[in-house]
Design an enzyme around this catalytic site. Structure first.
Site, PDB file in Angstrom:
ATOM      1  N   ASP A 126      -2.564   0.385  24.668  1.00  0.00           N
ATOM      2  CA  ASP A 126      -2.338  -0.973  25.163  1.00  0.00           C
ATOM      3  C   ASP A 126      -2.355  -0.950  26.700  1.00  0.00           C
ATOM      4  O   ASP A 126      -2.563   0.104  27.293  1.00  0.00           O
ATOM      5  CB  ASP A 126      -1.033  -1.530  24.565  1.00  0.00           C
ATOM      6  CG  ASP A 126       0.204  -0.882  25.159  1.00  0.00           C
ATOM      7  OD1 ASP A 126       0.077  -0.045  26.079  1.00  0.00           O
ATOM      8  OD2 ASP A 126       1.306  -1.219  24.709  1.00  0.00           O
ATOM      9  N   TRP A 161     -13.479   8.146  -3.610  1.00  0.00           N
ATOM     10  CA  TRP A 161     -13.032   7.067  -4.501  1.00  0.00           C
ATOM     11  C   TRP A 161     -14.193   6.458  -5.294  1.00  0.00           C
ATOM     12  O   TRP A 161     -13.978   5.938  -6.382  1.00  0.00           O
ATOM     13  CB  TRP A 161     -12.279   5.980  -3.718  1.00  0.00           C
ATOM     14  CG  TRP A 161     -11.049   6.449  -2.988  1.00  0.00           C
ATOM     15  CD1 TRP A 161     -10.697   6.149  -1.704  1.00  0.00           C
ATOM     16  CD2 TRP A 161      -9.979   7.276  -3.486  1.00  0.00           C
ATOM     17  NE1 TRP A 161      -9.502   6.747  -1.366  1.00  0.00           N
ATOM     18  CE2 TRP A 161      -9.049   7.438  -2.442  1.00  0.00           C
ATOM     19  CE3 TRP A 161      -9.721   7.923  -4.696  1.00  0.00           C
ATOM     20  CZ2 TRP A 161      -7.873   8.204  -2.571  1.00  0.00           C
ATOM     21  CZ3 TRP A 161      -8.546   8.681  -4.830  1.00  0.00           C
ATOM     22  CH2 TRP A 161      -7.655   8.815  -3.788  1.00  0.00           C
ATOM     23  N   THR A 219      -5.895   4.173  -2.920  1.00  0.00           N
ATOM     24  CA  THR A 219      -4.434   4.331  -2.995  1.00  0.00           C
ATOM     25  C   THR A 219      -3.744   3.343  -2.041  1.00  0.00           C
ATOM     26  O   THR A 219      -3.242   3.740  -0.988  1.00  0.00           O
ATOM     27  CB  THR A 219      -4.021   5.763  -2.629  1.00  0.00           C
ATOM     28  OG1 THR A 219      -4.584   6.078  -1.346  1.00  0.00           O
ATOM     29  CG2 THR A 219      -4.507   6.770  -3.653  1.00  0.00           C
ATOM     30  N   PRO A 220      -3.726   2.057  -2.382  1.00  0.00           N
ATOM     31  CA  PRO A 220      -3.055   1.084  -1.525  1.00  0.00           C
ATOM     32  C   PRO A 220      -1.560   1.364  -1.406  1.00  0.00           C
ATOM     33  O   PRO A 220      -0.939   1.906  -2.312  1.00  0.00           O
ATOM     34  CB  PRO A 220      -3.291  -0.253  -2.216  1.00  0.00           C
ATOM     35  CG  PRO A 220      -3.940   0.030  -3.492  1.00  0.00           C
ATOM     36  CD  PRO A 220      -4.334   1.457  -3.551  1.00  0.00           C
ATOM     37  N   LYS A 235       3.908   5.262 -11.739  1.00  0.00           N
ATOM     38  CA  LYS A 235       2.668   4.646 -11.236  1.00  0.00           C
ATOM     39  C   LYS A 235       2.546   4.796  -9.719  1.00  0.00           C
ATOM     40  O   LYS A 235       1.570   4.326  -9.145  1.00  0.00           O
ATOM     41  CB  LYS A 235       2.650   3.154 -11.580  1.00  0.00           C
ATOM     42  CG  LYS A 235       2.356   2.833 -13.030  1.00  0.00           C
ATOM     43  CD  LYS A 235       2.181   1.326 -13.156  1.00  0.00           C
ATOM     44  CE  LYS A 235       1.761   0.911 -14.538  1.00  0.00           C
ATOM     45  NZ  LYS A 235       1.648  -0.569 -14.624  1.00  0.00           N
TER      46      LYS A 235
HETATM   47  C1  BCA Z   1      -0.297  -2.757  -6.047  1.00  0.00           C
HETATM   48  C2  BCA Z   1       0.022  -3.901  -7.028  1.00  0.00           C
HETATM   49  C3  BCA Z   1      -1.275  -4.372  -7.673  1.00  0.00           C
HETATM   50  C4  BCA Z   1       0.959  -3.310  -8.083  1.00  0.00           C
HETATM   51  O1  BCA Z   1       1.250  -4.312  -9.008  1.00  0.00           O
HETATM   52  P1  BCA Z   1       1.229  -3.980 -10.585  1.00  0.00           P
HETATM   53  O2  BCA Z   1      -0.118  -3.490 -11.010  1.00  0.00           O
HETATM   54  O3  BCA Z   1       1.774  -5.212 -11.264  1.00  0.00           O
HETATM   55  O4  BCA Z   1       2.208  -2.744 -10.727  1.00  0.00           O
HETATM   56  P2  BCA Z   1       3.809  -2.614 -10.623  1.00  0.00           P
HETATM   57  O5  BCA Z   1       4.467  -3.847 -10.098  1.00  0.00           O
HETATM   58  O6  BCA Z   1       4.247  -2.027 -11.914  1.00  0.00           O
HETATM   59  O7  BCA Z   1       3.966  -1.512  -9.473  1.00  0.00           O
HETATM   60  C5  BCA Z   1       3.277  -0.281  -9.580  1.00  0.00           C
HETATM   61  C6  BCA Z   1       4.143   0.815  -9.000  1.00  0.00           C
HETATM   62  O8  BCA Z   1       4.424   0.526  -7.622  1.00  0.00           O
HETATM   63  C7  BCA Z   1       5.835   0.522  -7.395  1.00  0.00           C
HETATM   64  N1  BCA Z   1       6.132  -0.473  -6.379  1.00  0.00           N
HETATM   65  C8  BCA Z   1       5.622  -1.716  -6.299  1.00  0.00           C
HETATM   66  N2  BCA Z   1       6.095  -2.328  -5.183  1.00  0.00           N
HETATM   67  C9  BCA Z   1       6.914  -1.434  -4.577  1.00  0.00           C
HETATM   68  C10 BCA Z   1       7.680  -1.460  -3.390  1.00  0.00           C
HETATM   69  N3  BCA Z   1       7.689  -2.516  -2.557  1.00  0.00           N
HETATM   70  N4  BCA Z   1       8.408  -0.360  -3.071  1.00  0.00           N
HETATM   71  C11 BCA Z   1       8.386   0.741  -3.859  1.00  0.00           C
HETATM   72  N5  BCA Z   1       7.644   0.834  -4.984  1.00  0.00           N
HETATM   73  C12 BCA Z   1       6.929  -0.254  -5.339  1.00  0.00           C
HETATM   74  C13 BCA Z   1       6.456   0.194  -8.750  1.00  0.00           C
HETATM   75  O9  BCA Z   1       7.801   0.648  -8.822  1.00  0.00           O
HETATM   76  C14 BCA Z   1       5.506   0.968  -9.659  1.00  0.00           C
HETATM   77  O10 BCA Z   1       5.755   2.358  -9.540  1.00  0.00           O
HETATM   78  P3  BCA Z   1       6.533   3.258 -10.651  1.00  0.00           P
HETATM   79  O11 BCA Z   1       7.978   2.874 -10.538  1.00  0.00           O
HETATM   80  O12 BCA Z   1       6.250   4.668 -10.216  1.00  0.00           O
HETATM   81  O13 BCA Z   1       5.917   2.961 -11.996  1.00  0.00           O
HETATM   82  C15 BCA Z   1       0.682  -5.109  -6.308  1.00  0.00           C
HETATM   83  O14 BCA Z   1       1.994  -4.722  -5.935  1.00  0.00           O
HETATM   84  C16 BCA Z   1      -0.102  -5.502  -5.072  1.00  0.00           C
HETATM   85  O15 BCA Z   1      -1.205  -6.027  -5.159  1.00  0.00           O
HETATM   86  N6  BCA Z   1       0.466  -5.240  -3.851  1.00  0.00           N
HETATM   87  C17 BCA Z   1      -0.254  -5.450  -2.615  1.00  0.00           C
HETATM   88  C18 BCA Z   1      -0.920  -4.141  -2.191  1.00  0.00           C
HETATM   89  C19 BCA Z   1      -1.597  -4.288  -0.830  1.00  0.00           C
HETATM   90  O16 BCA Z   1      -2.200  -5.290  -0.528  1.00  0.00           O
HETATM   91  N7  BCA Z   1      -1.464  -3.213   0.043  1.00  0.00           N
HETATM   92  C20 BCA Z   1      -1.960  -3.221   1.395  1.00  0.00           C
HETATM   93  C21 BCA Z   1      -3.445  -3.335   1.538  1.00  0.00           C
HETATM   94  S1  BCA Z   1      -4.396  -2.165   0.602  1.00  0.00           S
HETATM   95  C22 BCA Z   1      -4.519  -0.754   1.572  1.00  0.00           C
HETATM   96  O17 BCA Z   1      -3.964  -0.717   2.605  1.00  0.00           O
HETATM   97  C23 BCA Z   1      -5.306   0.398   1.065  1.00  0.00           C
HETATM   98  C24 BCA Z   1      -5.117   1.660   1.638  1.00  0.00           C
HETATM   99  C25 BCA Z   1      -5.815   2.736   1.134  1.00  0.00           C
HETATM  100  C26 BCA Z   1      -6.689   2.581   0.071  1.00  0.00           C
HETATM  101  O18 BCA Z   1      -7.351   3.664  -0.440  1.00  0.00           O
HETATM  102  C27 BCA Z   1      -6.866   1.335  -0.506  1.00  0.00           C
HETATM  103  C28 BCA Z   1      -6.177   0.239   0.002  1.00  0.00           C
END
Ligand code: BCA
Length: 144
Positions: free
Chosen positions: A17, A47, A59-60, A90
Site C-alpha cells: 500500500d 482440481w 477447497t473453498p 466434511k
Molecule cells: C461451502 C457450503 C456449500 C457448505 O454448505 P453445505 O454443502 O450445506 O455443507 P454444510 O453446511 O454441512 O457444511 C460443510 C462442512 O463445513 C463446516 N462449516 C460450514 N460453515 C462453517 C463455519 N463457518 N465454520 C466452521 N465450519 C463450518 C460444517 O461444519 C461441515 O463440516 P463437518 O462438521 O466436518 O461435516 C456453504 O457453506 C457455502 O457455500 N459457503 C460459502 C463458501 C464461499 O463462498 N467461500 C469463499 C469463496 S470460495 C474460495 O475462496 C475458494 C478457495 C479455493 C478453492 O479451491 C475454491 C474456492
C-alpha cells in the site's frame, strides 16, 4: 507428525500500500496459493482431474481467523508454512505461519471443505472429505 509444506513469496512493490506495507488481500491470495501447494506436495492432482474422478472442484473456505503480527514490505522473502491440523467429516482445519526468517509475520487458521458443483443450480455443496485425498496427505504426514 503432521506434514508441513513451505510456499515462498517474494514481496514486490506492487503488493504494498502507499505506506509500503503488504496490503492485506495479498496475504489471503498467498495463503490460498499455499493451501493448494500443500495438496500438490502430497500428490493430490489438479482440481480439473479430481472433478472428473471425485466430483471435487476445489477447497473453498468457510471460516478464517488471522493474526497480523508484523508488517512485511517489498524486498522481503516470506516463507508460508502450511499444514492440516485436523480432518473432520466434511471439513478440515488448515493452519499457516508466514515467516520472514525467524520473525512471525502472520498466523492464520482456516476451515475449508471439499466442494462439488451443485447439480440443481448455481453454487457449490460440501462433500465428505474424500478418503483418497486424506490418505495421500496422511501417508505424506507419516513419512514426515
Ligand atoms: C461451502 C457450503 C456449500 C457448505 O454448505 P453445505 O454443502 O450445506 O455443507 P454444510 O453446511 O454441512 O457444511 C460443510 C462442512 O463445513 C463446516 N462449516 C460450514 N460453515 C462453517 C463455519 N463457518 N465454520 C466452521 N465450519 C463450518 C460444517 O461444519 C461441515 O463440516 P463437518 O462438521 O466436518 O461435516 C456453504 O457453506 C457455502 O457455500 N459457503 C460459502 C463458501 C464461499 O463462498 N467461500 C469463499 C469463496 S470460495 C474460495 O475462496 C475458494 C478457495 C479455493 C478453492 O479451491 C475454491 C474456492
Amino acid at each position: 507428525m503432521s506434514h508441513t509444506a513451505v510456499y515462498t513469496v517474494n514481496v514486490e512493490f506492487g503488493d504494498c500500500d502507499p505506506a509500503g506495507i503488504v496490503w492485506f488481500p495479498n496475504f489471503f491470495r498467498w495463503l490460498d496459493a499455499a493451501s493448494r501447494h500443500y495438496f500438490i506436495t502430497c500428490g493430490v492432482p489438479r482440481w480439473e482431474t479430481t472433478r472428473d474422478s471425485l466430483g471435487i472442484i476445489g477447497t473453498p473456505l468457510v471460516n478464517t481467523q488471522t493474526r497480523f503480527v508484523q508488517s512485511a514490505t517489498y524486498g522481503d522473502t516470506l516463507a508460508i508454512h502450511v499444514s492440516v491440523r485436523e480432518w473432520r467429516r466434511k471439513s478440515f482445519v488448515q493452519t499457516y505461519e508466514v515467516r520472514r526468517g525467524e520473525a512471525l509475520i502472520l498466523a492464520c487458521e482456516e476451515v475449508r471443505v471439499f466442494a462439488a458443483q451443485r447439480e440443481d443450480g448455481p453454487g457449490i455443496r460440501a462433500l465428505p472429505v474424500p478418503s483418497e485425498i486424506r490418505a495421500l496427505c496422511e501417508n505424506f504426514e507419516a513419512l514426515a
